[in-house]
Design an enzyme around this catalytic site. Structure first.
Site, mmCIF file in Angstrom:
data_model
loop_
_atom_site.group_PDB
_atom_site.id
_atom_site.type_symbol
_atom_site.label_atom_id
_atom_site.label_comp_id
_atom_site.label_asym_id
_atom_site.label_seq_id
_atom_site.Cartn_x
_atom_site.Cartn_y
_atom_site.Cartn_z
ATOM 1 N N VAL A 132 1.017 -3.861 3.728
ATOM 2 C CA VAL A 132 0.974 -5.196 4.333
ATOM 3 C C VAL A 132 2.249 -6.011 4.086
ATOM 4 O O VAL A 132 2.382 -7.104 4.605
ATOM 5 C CB VAL A 132 -0.294 -6.005 3.920
ATOM 6 C CG1 VAL A 132 -1.551 -5.355 4.456
ATOM 7 C CG2 VAL A 132 -0.362 -6.221 2.419
ATOM 8 N N TYR A 166 -4.529 3.568 8.107
ATOM 9 C CA TYR A 166 -5.842 2.935 8.156
ATOM 10 C C TYR A 166 -6.550 3.304 9.447
ATOM 11 O O TYR A 166 -6.484 4.433 9.893
ATOM 12 C CB TYR A 166 -5.722 1.414 7.997
ATOM 13 C CG TYR A 166 -5.090 1.010 6.694
ATOM 14 C CD1 TYR A 166 -5.580 1.496 5.495
ATOM 15 C CD2 TYR A 166 -4.007 0.156 6.654
ATOM 16 C CE1 TYR A 166 -5.019 1.117 4.287
ATOM 17 C CE2 TYR A 166 -3.439 -0.224 5.452
ATOM 18 C CZ TYR A 166 -3.944 0.260 4.282
ATOM 19 O OH TYR A 166 -3.384 -0.092 3.106
ATOM 20 N N LYS A 209 0.425 3.374 -2.941
ATOM 21 C CA LYS A 209 -0.730 4.272 -3.116
ATOM 22 C C LYS A 209 -0.288 5.741 -3.102
ATOM 23 O O LYS A 209 -0.950 6.593 -3.690
ATOM 24 C CB LYS A 209 -1.773 3.999 -2.022
ATOM 25 C CG LYS A 209 -2.460 2.636 -2.206
ATOM 26 C CD LYS A 209 -3.333 2.241 -1.029
ATOM 27 C CE LYS A 209 -3.934 0.849 -1.262
ATOM 28 N NZ LYS A 209 -4.548 0.253 -0.063
ATOM 29 N N SER A 262 0.795 -1.237 0.000
ATOM 30 C CA SER A 262 0.000 0.000 0.000
ATOM 31 C C SER A 262 0.821 1.277 0.000
ATOM 32 O O SER A 262 0.260 2.351 -0.211
ATOM 33 C CB SER A 262 -0.922 0.025 1.211
ATOM 34 O OG SER A 262 -2.113 -0.599 0.860
ATOM 35 N N TYR A 267 -3.458 -2.055 -10.371
ATOM 36 C CA TYR A 267 -3.433 -1.959 -8.901
ATOM 37 C C TYR A 267 -2.553 -3.063 -8.300
ATOM 38 O O TYR A 267 -1.701 -2.805 -7.440
ATOM 39 C CB TYR A 267 -4.864 -2.030 -8.351
ATOM 40 C CG TYR A 267 -4.895 -2.094 -6.844
ATOM 41 C CD1 TYR A 267 -4.602 -0.973 -6.071
ATOM 42 C CD2 TYR A 267 -5.171 -3.294 -6.186
ATOM 43 C CE1 TYR A 267 -4.585 -1.041 -4.688
ATOM 44 C CE2 TYR A 267 -5.162 -3.371 -4.802
ATOM 45 C CZ TYR A 267 -4.861 -2.248 -4.064
ATOM 46 O OH TYR A 267 -4.832 -2.317 -2.689
#
Ligand code: GLU
Length: 313
Positions: free
Chosen positions: A266, A248, A74, A71, A196
């Site tokens: 992760v 998060y 991102k 992530s 992605y």
């Protein structure tokens, strides 16, 4: 933040000390196994790098071993999309904390396919859609962007992780098709998911990540090369969203205890931006229940406390 922080000791020495302190603790948590290729990583890896704006890079432990950035990608996708499509992006994804897990589906149905922010999976899939729609090869554009930022031409995609994400990406596919049903995905869903999964499967080391994100600590200008990556307004906005959503459902706790814009993945990587100072990246593969690196959080908290780096002080 009150200018450049006080440094009680040389940063490299401090990182070494923090690494030893961390190694003395039990290695709690679990490596991500919902993407089977990620479960194969040695859970004992531990590394940290601090890249300062003047080009100095301090490291300790496994800071030069590439790992799956997941992530953290991102941030790169979002930066490229904000530059490419401008403020239109905010019609399709919001900038609010989600209060739900990173891959949650429920909220997306209630909120008509508009994801809460670009750092949960649904939001990153919308960002991936804009890249797929605006570049002839979005994967090549993103790879080139990242290599250029890190000044490392051999940054690569781990094909095994990429394939594993494709095979086990049912939940991400569900998010993408749900958003398509609300007309919030323009391109072909399979192409969007492929982009992605690809960006999540990029491998970088702590040193690569800390160096590549220097522009976020420097009002959008990449230290070293002087290249303008994004304008100061976009830089502030990315940092603000990292502060409110980058960790998060633990973003509040991270702001409370550490006080830096940050993003976890992760794969166990964790980056934190210190405006006007530099970027910290830590890596330890075992995660807590929020999907954030246990020991990565511990190390970054220690660095921030010892060097007095919180943006809220
Ligand atoms: N590839 C992962 C997923 O889509 C990224 C999640 C993360 O790093 O938090 O589930």
């Amino acid at each position: 933040m009150e200018g450049i922080p006080q440094r009680p000791k040389h940063t490299a020495e401090l990182l070494q000390e923090i690494l030893q302190r961390t190694q003395a603790l039990p290695n709690e948590g679990a490596v991500a196994n919902y993407i089977p290729a990620l479960a194969k990583v040695d859970p004992n890896h531990l590394g940290i790098a601090v890249a300062e704006l003047d080009g100095k890079v301090h490291i300790a432990g496994d800071a030069q071993i590439p790992f799956s950035i997941q992530s953290i990608s991102k941030i790169f996708g979002l930066t490229l999309a904000m530059e490419r499509v401008g403020d239109q992006l905010w019609n399709r994804v919001r900038m609010e904390p989600s209060g739900h897990a990173f891959n949650s589906i429920v909220q997306l149905e209630w909120e008509h396919g508009i994801p809460r922010n670009p750092f949960i999976n649904a939001g990153a899939i919308v960002v991936a859609d804009t890249l797929v729609s605006h570049y002839s090869s979005s994967r090549a554009a993103l790879t080139q962007f990242i290599r250029n930022l890190a000044q490392n031409p051999i940054i690569f995609v781990d094909e095994v992780v990429w394939e594993s994400e494709r095979e086990h990406g049912a939940r991400n596919a569900a998010l993408a098709y749900l958003m398509k049903s609300f007309n919030n995905i323009e391109a072909n869903v399979v192409d969007v998911l492929d982009h992605y999964f690809y960006q999540c499967a990029i491998s970088m080391s702590c040193v690569d990540l800390a160096r590549s994100l220097g522009f976020l600590a420097n009002r959008g200008v990449q230290p070293g090369t002087g290249e303008v990556i994004c304008d100061p307004r976009s830089t502030r906005r990315i940092n603000a969203m990292m502060s409110t959503s980058g960790m998060y459902d633990q973003s509040g706790e991270f702001a409370f205890t550490v006080g830096l814009p940050a993003k976890g993945g992760v794969g166990g990587g964790l980056v934190a931006v210190v405006p006007d100072y530099g970027v910290i990246c830590a890596w330890s593969p075992k995660l807590n229940s929020y999907g954030n690196s246990y020991r990565g959080m511990f190390m970054i908290r220690q660095v921030a406390e010892e060097l007095g780096l919180s943006v809220y002080s």
